[in-house]
Design a protein around this motif. Structure first.
Motif, PDB file in Angstrom:
ATOM      1  N   VAL A 298      -9.421  -5.769  -3.188  1.00  0.00           N
ATOM      2  CA  VAL A 298     -10.837  -5.924  -2.117  1.00  0.00           C
ATOM      3  C   VAL A 298     -11.255  -4.668  -2.953  1.00  0.00           C
ATOM      4  O   VAL A 298     -12.409  -4.316  -2.345  1.00  0.00           O
ATOM      5  CB  VAL A 298     -10.738  -6.001  -0.692  1.00  0.00           C
TER       6      VAL A 298
ATOM      7  N   VAL B 281      -3.021  -6.631  -1.677  1.00  0.00           N
ATOM      8  CA  VAL B 281      -4.268  -6.615  -1.126  1.00  0.00           C
ATOM      9  C   VAL B 281      -5.030  -6.059  -1.509  1.00  0.00           C
ATOM     10  O   VAL B 281      -5.989  -6.581  -1.008  1.00  0.00           O
ATOM     11  CB  VAL B 281      -3.353  -6.605   0.164  1.00  0.00           C
TER      12      VAL B 281
ATOM     13  N   PRO C 286      -8.315  -4.246   4.859  1.00  0.00           N
ATOM     14  CA  PRO C 286      -7.774  -5.397   4.926  1.00  0.00           C
ATOM     15  C   PRO C 286      -6.789  -4.876   5.933  1.00  0.00           C
ATOM     16  O   PRO C 286      -6.202  -3.787   5.959  1.00  0.00           O
ATOM     17  CB  PRO C 286      -7.274  -5.435   4.203  1.00  0.00           C
ATOM     18  N   ASP C 287      -5.814  -5.735   7.082  1.00  0.00           N
ATOM     19  CA  ASP C 287      -4.908  -5.627   8.199  1.00  0.00           C
ATOM     20  C   ASP C 287      -3.692  -5.411   7.570  1.00  0.00           C
ATOM     21  O   ASP C 287      -3.613  -6.545   6.439  1.00  0.00           O
ATOM     22  CB  ASP C 287      -4.884  -6.213   8.929  1.00  0.00           C
TER      23      ASP C 287
ATOM     24  N   PRO D 117      -7.491  -1.143  10.428  1.00  0.00           N
ATOM     25  CA  PRO D 117      -8.422  -2.713  10.114  1.00  0.00           C
ATOM     26  C   PRO D 117      -9.986  -2.679  10.232  1.00  0.00           C
ATOM     27  O   PRO D 117      -9.679  -2.129  11.901  1.00  0.00           O
ATOM     28  CB  PRO D 117      -7.284  -3.481  10.252  1.00  0.00           C
ATOM     29  N   GLY D 118     -10.281  -3.718  10.153  1.00  0.00           N
ATOM     30  CA  GLY D 118     -12.167  -3.403   9.626  1.00  0.00           C
ATOM     31  C   GLY D 118     -13.554  -3.300   9.339  1.00  0.00           C
ATOM     32  O   GLY D 118     -14.125  -2.513   9.727  1.00  0.00           O
TER      33      GLY D 118
END
Length: 378
Positions: free
Chosen positions: A329, A325, A312-313, A358-359
């Motif tokens: 995940v 965050v 994630p960012d 990110p990604g």
């Protein structure tokens, strides 16, 4: 004071038939005279029974006296262990020698008796067994007894020697195993030291390669030469090397703690790249031109292979928020810190850079390196 006593016994032969007409007497042992004294004779009747009476002249000792039953003449001792009881309402003692088996003379055999200091070595027979007047064993019996004792002692000594030898062997085996484990640990430590040396050499090579390939600044009029390297690339390279060293250390029971790397150079562009200068150029720069980049790393085991995830960012988040965050995940945070100029529109304590980007696909349990803004005085 004196005490009267009645004594009882019954004589039978080897076939359990009564023995009649045998004259016996009860004897008391007096300490003052150091001798056995007769205290009541009797003759066995047709049923083998014996009954007699006697008197203990001096009963000042509050214990049962030494009593024995012998045939007349004091040579054959029929019993020396009677049961003594006292009547509840009188001072009269009952001495019961029980049923005694009287052996014929031909069936008697010599048995030794330990010498007792102060008691004459008179011949006697226990239970119809005659003791030799000379005292001690016959020569053959004594030799046999000595041989048996020597054999037993030798066997015990051999058994102790065997146990000691086995204990020494077991200890030698244990010491050899400990030496082997120590040698393996030292070899593992040497291997880790070699890997750390290689990591340091790789860092030096990285700086050398960056110096050879990097472009010169346009400000050539200052006479300053430098090479450019991305701050994220530098942090990633350092993190990869330290993770490899940590993996090797943990396999040998060791572990690296936190590692801090300080780099000094000229910031370029938006602050994402750092120009590294050689020693000569550093001396020619005016004070306050160089920027310090501090990277804190805490290496751990490499991430386990698992379900593929997407990073994630977490840019512009605080360390606490970024960690939460990533944990949601299934990823872990690897925090580093640098000057706020590495990122745009970030405040003190916010994330400026992250790798992987990110990604990017990652395995569950993987680590994301995030550089947070921190002033040089923090």
């Amino acid at each position: 004071m004196s005490t009267s006593f009645n004594w009882f016994a019954r004589l039978v032969d080897a076939g359990a038939k009564p023995v009649a007409g045998v004259r016996v007497e009860a004897q008391l042992f007096y300490l003052f005279s150091n001798a056995w004294v007769s205290a009541g004779p009797a003759t066995s009747g047709a049923n083998g029974e014996l009954r007699g009476k006697g008197v203990i002249a001096d009963d000042t000792v509050p214990l049962a006296p030494a009593l024995r039953l012998v045939e007349s003449g004091g040579v054959v001792v029929l019993s020396s262990n009677p049961r003594v009881s006292r009547r509840a309402r009188s001072a009269l003692l009952n001495v019961d020698f029980g049923e005694l088996t009287r052996l014929p003379d031909a069936a008697r055999f010599v048995q030794p008796r330990a010498a007792t200091r102060g008691i004459p070595d008179d011949p006697f027979v226990v239970g119809g067994v005659v003791r030799a007047a000379e005292g001690g064993l016959q020569a053959a019996e004594a030799a046999t007894l000595k041989a048996e004792i020597a054999k037993e002692v030798a066997g015990q000594f051999a058994a102790r020697l065997s146990d000691s030898a086995k204990a020494l062997t077991d200890r030698d085996v244990e010491l050899a195993a400990q030496r082997k484990a120590l040698a393996e640990r030292e070899a593992a430590l040497a291997d880790v030291s070699l890997k750390l040396a290689k990591s340091e050499a790789a860092l030096v090579n990285l700086r050398t390669e960056a110096a050879a390939a990097g472009p010169r600044l346009s400000a050539a009029e200052d006479g300053v030469s430098e090479t450019s390297i991305g701050v994220g690339d530098l942090a990633t390279k350092l993190g990869t090397e330290l993770v490899g060293a940590q993996t090797a250390l943990k396999s040998s029971g060791f572990s690296l703690g936190s590692v801090t790397v300080n780099a000094r150079g000229l910031m370029q562009g938006d602050g994402s790249r750092l120009n590294l200068l050689n020693t000569v150029d550093l001396k020619s720069l005016p004070p306050g031109v160089l920027s310090d980049v501090k990277i804190d790393l805490n290496p751990d085991r490499p991430p386990a292979v698992g379900v593929a995830l997407v990073a994630p960012d977490v840019r512009q988040l605080t360390e606490t928020a970024a960690r939460r965050v990533l944990a949601s995940v299934g990823l872990m945070l690897e925090a580093s810190f640098g000057p706020p100029g590495l990122g745009t529109n970030v405040a003190e304590g916010q994330a400026m850079l992250q790798t992987p980007e990110p990604g990017t696909g990652m395995a569950r349990g993987g680590r994301v390196l995030v550089v947070f803004a921190r002033s040089s005085g923090a």
